[in-house]
Design a protein around this motif. Structure first.
Motif, PDB file in Angstrom:
ATOM      1  N   LYS A 120       0.845  -1.193   0.000  1.00 39.68           N
ATOM      2  CA  LYS A 120       0.000   0.000   0.000  1.00 39.68           C
ATOM      3  C   LYS A 120       0.883   1.247   0.000  1.00 39.68           C
ATOM      4  N   THR A 121       0.608   2.159  -0.923  1.00 38.65           N
ATOM      5  CA  THR A 121       1.362   3.402  -0.993  1.00 38.65           C
ATOM      6  C   THR A 121       0.731   4.402  -0.037  1.00 38.65           C
ATOM      7  N   MET A 158      -6.437   4.127   5.241  1.00 36.52           N
ATOM      8  CA  MET A 158      -6.306   2.907   4.442  1.00 36.52           C
ATOM      9  C   MET A 158      -6.398   1.647   5.288  1.00 36.52           C
ATOM     10  N   VAL A 199      -4.427   0.725   7.748  1.00 37.46           N
ATOM     11  CA  VAL A 199      -3.109   0.204   8.117  1.00 37.46           C
ATOM     12  C   VAL A 199      -2.796   0.587   9.555  1.00 37.46           C
ATOM     13  N   THR A 213      -2.555   3.831  -3.777  1.00 38.01           N
ATOM     14  CA  THR A 213      -2.434   2.653  -4.639  1.00 38.01           C
ATOM     15  C   THR A 213      -2.249   1.398  -3.797  1.00 38.01           C
ATOM     16  N   ILE A 214      -2.995   0.365  -4.109  1.00 40.02           N
ATOM     17  CA  ILE A 214      -2.866  -0.935  -3.435  1.00 40.02           C
ATOM     18  C   ILE A 214      -2.506  -1.980  -4.481  1.00 40.02           C
ATOM     19  N   GLU A 239      -1.726  -5.997  -5.010  1.00 47.88           N
ATOM     20  CA  GLU A 239      -1.834  -7.347  -4.438  1.00 47.88           C
ATOM     21  C   GLU A 239      -1.204  -8.339  -5.404  1.00 47.88           C
TER      22      GLU A 239
END
Length: 273
Positions: free
Chosen positions: A4-5, A50, A52, A269-270, A272
């Protein structure tokens, strides 16, 4: 694996704050990693949005000794009481940049040197078999031209930075091989060449900045440089996620050539894998 950004120059949404900086959060297996900490505490605010939990991060890695990657380390340490911080031993040199004919400080907080959670890195560092932190890039092909304005202090004298303090993280999970870079001051092509020595199978993705922002796509010489970068990166099946010091105009130029092989890495941005 999920990346994750947490902060970057641009954003996927107005919900997130942006700055000239970079910070990424990685979950791989049971590990939770923070790679760089931006310029300020904005990455912390974005992390909350997000989902986190930075207090659960196991380790932090600083890619190199510049303020836009390490400015938020103290803020991170205030909310996380356990993670060790892996910093190259040369990252605490005084660093600077030349702007409009004047030298401007660009280093990180030197008081961090005395913190007992900081671990100094020099040689390649292996965290079991799935994480490799490597530096001292040997190649000198296609070095970013912007390096000419970046300085380090050695024996009380200023000289051009050699970026031996730049670290790169290789992550191995199942059949995935992912490389994280900060700014690629040693040249993304050279970093990839050295990364090959640590690989048992081809890279899946490369994530981070390529330091191309000072190239002008309207100048033939600079276009030739960007064309050569695209050619070098396009010879494999890697997907590149890049932003920050790559420059958005420069990214768009590469995108026209590389198509789906390159994507922009904005705040929010994510990825995966």
């Amino acid at each position: 694996m999920i990346i994750k950004t947490l902060v970057e120059n641009r954003s996927v949404s107005e919900d997130y704050e942006t700055e000239h900086g970079l910070s990424m959060y990685i979950e791989v297996g049971e590990r939770k990693i923070l790679f760089d900490a931006g310029e300020t505490d904005k990455f912390i605010k974005n992390a909350e949005k997000m989902g986190v939990k930075l207090e659960d991060v196991d380790m932090m890695i600083l890619s190199h000794g510049h303020y836009d990657h390490g400015g938020g380390i103290k803020d991170f340490m205030e909310i996380n009481s356990k993670a060790l911080i892996y910093i190259h031993k040369e990252a605490f040199r005084a660093h600077g940049s030349i702007k409009e004919g004047k030298r401007k400080d660009s280093g990180i907080d030197i008081s961090l040197m005395n913190n007992d959670r900081v671990r100094f890195v020099d040689e390649d560092l292996y965290f079991d078999d799935d994480l490799i932190l490597f530096s001292h890039i040997k190649g000198s092909e296609m070095l970013p031209r912007g390096n000419n304005r970046l300085l380090m202090r050695v024996d009380e004298k200023w000289k051009q930075d050699d970026f031996h303090h730049e670290q790169n993280l290789l992550i191995k999970e199942n059949d995935k091989r992912v490389l994280l870079v900060g700014c690629s001051h040693r040249g993304i092509v050279n970093i990839l060449d050295q990364c090959d020595k640590h690989l048992d199978r081809p890279l899946t993705a490369v994530i981070g900045g390529f330091h191309l922002y000072d190239l002008d796509k309207n100048k033939e010489e600079d276009r030739e440089f960007l064309n050569e970068v695209a050619e070098k990166l396009n010879i494999n099946d890697i997907v590149y996620y890049t932003g920050h010091c790559t420059g958005y105009d420069q990214f768009e130029y590469l995108k026209d050539i590389m198509k789906s092989r390159i994507e922009y890495l904005a705040t929010g941005t994510i990825i995966e894998l």
